[in-house]
Design a protein around this motif. Structure first.
Motif, PDB file in Angstrom:
ATOM      1  N   GLN A  59       5.020   5.074   2.798  1.00  0.00           N
ATOM      2  CA  GLN A  59       4.851   6.762   3.164  1.00  0.00           C
ATOM      3  C   GLN A  59       5.816   6.463   4.730  1.00  0.00           C
ATOM      4  O   GLN A  59       6.399   6.747   4.854  1.00  0.00           O
ATOM      5  N   ARG A  60       5.017   5.175   4.931  1.00  0.00           N
ATOM      6  CA  ARG A  60       5.785   5.156   6.408  1.00  0.00           C
ATOM      7  C   ARG A  60       7.867   4.704   6.425  1.00  0.00           C
ATOM      8  O   ARG A  60       8.437   4.801   7.256  1.00  0.00           O
TER       9      ARG A  60
ATOM     10  N   SER B  47       1.357  -1.512   0.271  1.00  0.00           N
ATOM     11  CA  SER B  47      -0.350  -0.601   0.018  1.00  0.00           C
ATOM     12  C   SER B  47       1.018   0.988  -0.147  1.00  0.00           C
ATOM     13  O   SER B  47       1.864   1.878   0.039  1.00  0.00           O
ATOM     14  N   LYS B  48       0.655   2.473  -0.004  1.00  0.00           N
ATOM     15  CA  LYS B  48       1.441   3.779  -0.055  1.00  0.00           C
ATOM     16  C   LYS B  48       1.463   4.116   1.201  1.00  0.00           C
ATOM     17  O   LYS B  48       2.506   4.820   1.028  1.00  0.00           O
ATOM     18  N   ASP B  49       0.487   4.081   2.026  1.00  0.00           N
ATOM     19  CA  ASP B  49       0.640   3.529   3.410  1.00  0.00           C
ATOM     20  C   ASP B  49       2.406   3.231   3.879  1.00  0.00           C
ATOM     21  O   ASP B  49       2.587   3.469   4.899  1.00  0.00           O
ATOM     22  N   THR B  50       2.416   2.583   3.433  1.00  0.00           N
ATOM     23  CA  THR B  50       3.440   1.480   3.817  1.00  0.00           C
ATOM     24  C   THR B  50       4.656   1.987   2.929  1.00  0.00           C
ATOM     25  O   THR B  50       5.721   1.990   3.451  1.00  0.00           O
TER      26      THR B  50
ATOM     27  N   ARG C 145      -1.836  16.003   3.805  1.00  0.00           N
ATOM     28  CA  ARG C 145      -2.584  15.789   4.917  1.00  0.00           C
ATOM     29  C   ARG C 145      -3.560  17.808   5.147  1.00  0.00           C
ATOM     30  O   ARG C 145      -3.734  17.965   6.022  1.00  0.00           O
TER      31      ARG C 145
END
Length: 434
Positions: A51-52, A46-49, A110
């Motif tokens: 980003q982390r 995922s994109k969240d992964t 954000r």
């Protein structure tokens, strides 16, 4: 750039992949790294992964973000990432840089935190979950739903002093001396209160029972660990005894654990020992970072959640959302615990240095080492007036007493001990000291 996979999480794989490319020169200073979408596709995640992973590299000062552009390789300083002990100022600067990284990351992509309103008075759910996990590391067990965020400890204490408690009592019991803002709160709002003396040995439990037995105490506000300003900490046995009295006489405890991060022993808190939902646990995050970070967490018994949140709506719309989100990132990426380790190392070094200075002083029998300096017993001072007008950087605790200060002790801050201690000898009757 090869993609050697190991049995690690996806975000760690991405982080290691990019770090290797930077260190080997495949990604050069100023060069844009692959986009979030490209990396998510390449690593099937995922994109969240992604980003982390990018935040992790930003924290390591390997890359930096350009708003609406992407991430770029940061110029590396020689020896930047060597694992060397940090000096005091470097330590503070590192914590500041880490938190600034989190604030910058909060602002990237954000915009909803800037241009939309949120109505959760308890604080952002993700932030409370981060704090819940952090507290669990310190043996403070709760649920995210029982955590309420306030704009500093002062707001938390103000709310608690104003709302009705289930025991239907009105008086607030405070230690003397205590946190000066608690004294100000009671005095300026003319709230009913009682006091109990706290010394370098603690409090008189028989006196505490007599006060509890009166039937008027709403809650007992206490700083059990590294008490301000005395530095005393209750033992687990004392905490058990105080809790037993609170249960017996239907009194709540407000536990201000503002220096929990400095306790290497991780001693059990009142909250940990509480079996009957008597304890309101307050933790500030400013000690770990900087005083301007006005975010405090309160763990509340369920019966106090509604009255606290209802009253909080009168005081503000919500606590600072950007700072909340930045704190969440700071905790989740391990920066908080890393800085806590730095604080403990620094405290151990200061303690060792102070012990050496104390052992060499002619006032040895009058000195008590605390977490942030040295206390001096004033019973043998030649002239209190002369001492107060000496120009030396001394704290006499006037504001820590709600009534008259007894002038029994004075504190020298850690940074001033080496200079001040030798100058004090002439102001004391050293011939009477044993």
């Amino acid at each position: 750039m090869g993609t050697a996979m190991t049995k690690t999480s996806k975000y760690q794989q991405i982080s290691a992949f990019l770090k290797e490319a930077i260190q080997e020169g495949q990604l050069e200073t100023g060069q844009k790294i692959p986009s979030v979408r490209q990396l998510a596709s390449q690593f099937t995640c995922s994109k969240d992964t992604v980003q982390r992973a990018l935040l992790d590299l930003t924290y390591q000062h390997l890359i930096y973000a350009k708003p609406q552009s992407g991430f770029y390789v940061l110029e590396q300083e020689p020896g930047r990432h060597q694992d060397l002990p940090l000096k005091f100022e470097e330590d503070r600067n590192q914590a500041f840089e880490d938190f600034r990284t989190c604030i910058n990351e909060t602002l990237i992509g954000r915009e909803n935190y800037l241009f939309n309103n949120f109505s959760d008075q308890a604080g952002l759910q993700e932030v409370r979950q981060s704090i819940q996990a952090l507290l669990a590391e310190e043996s403070i067990y709760t649920t995210a739903d029982q955590i309420v965020l306030t704009s500093g400890t002062q707001q938390a204490l103000n709310i608690l002093s104003q709302i009705d408690f289930p025991n239907k009592k009105s008086q607030i019991l405070i230690e003397q001396p205590t946190y000066h803002r608690m004294n100000q709160l009671l005095d300026t709002q003319q709230l009913p209160y009682r006091t109990i003396e706290r010394t370098l040995k603690g409090i008189d439990l028989e006196n505490l029972e007599e006060i509890f037995k009166s039937g008027h105490i709403k809650f007992f506000y206490t700083i059990p660990r590294f008490h301000y300003p005395l530095g005393h900490s209750y033992s687990p046995k004392e905490k058990e005894a105080i809790l037993q009295l609170a249960d017996q006489y239907d009194v709540y405890l407000v536990e201000d654990d503002y220096l929990a991060d400095l306790d290497a022993s991780n001693a059990p808190s009142f909250h940990y020992l509480d079996r009957n939902n008597r304890v309101i646990y307050i933790k500030s995050f400013s000690t770990n970072l900087f005083s301007a970070l006005r975010i405090t967490s309160m763990i509340l018994p369920k019966e106090l959640l509604k009255p606290v949140l209802t009253y909080k709506t009168i005081l503000d719309y919500d606590s600072n959302l950007i700072m909340q989100k930045a704190l969440s990132l700071y905790i989740d990426n391990g920066m908080y615990l890393t800085n806590k380790k730095r604080l403990l190392v620094r405290r151990k070094e200061e303690e060792t240095n102070l012990k050496t200075l104390i052992s060499q002083s002619s006032l040895l029998s009058q000195l008590t080492l605390t977490h942030d300096g040295v206390l001096v017993d004033l019973s043998h001072v030649r002239s209190l007036a002369a001492l107060k007008h000496s120009g030396l950087p001394l704290d006499f605790f006037e504001a820590a007493y709600i009534a008259n200060c007894p002038y029994q002790l004075v504190k020298i801050k850690s940074a001033d001990v080496a200079r001040v201690l030798p100058e004090l000898s002439s102001l004391f009757k050293t011939e009477n000291l044993v």
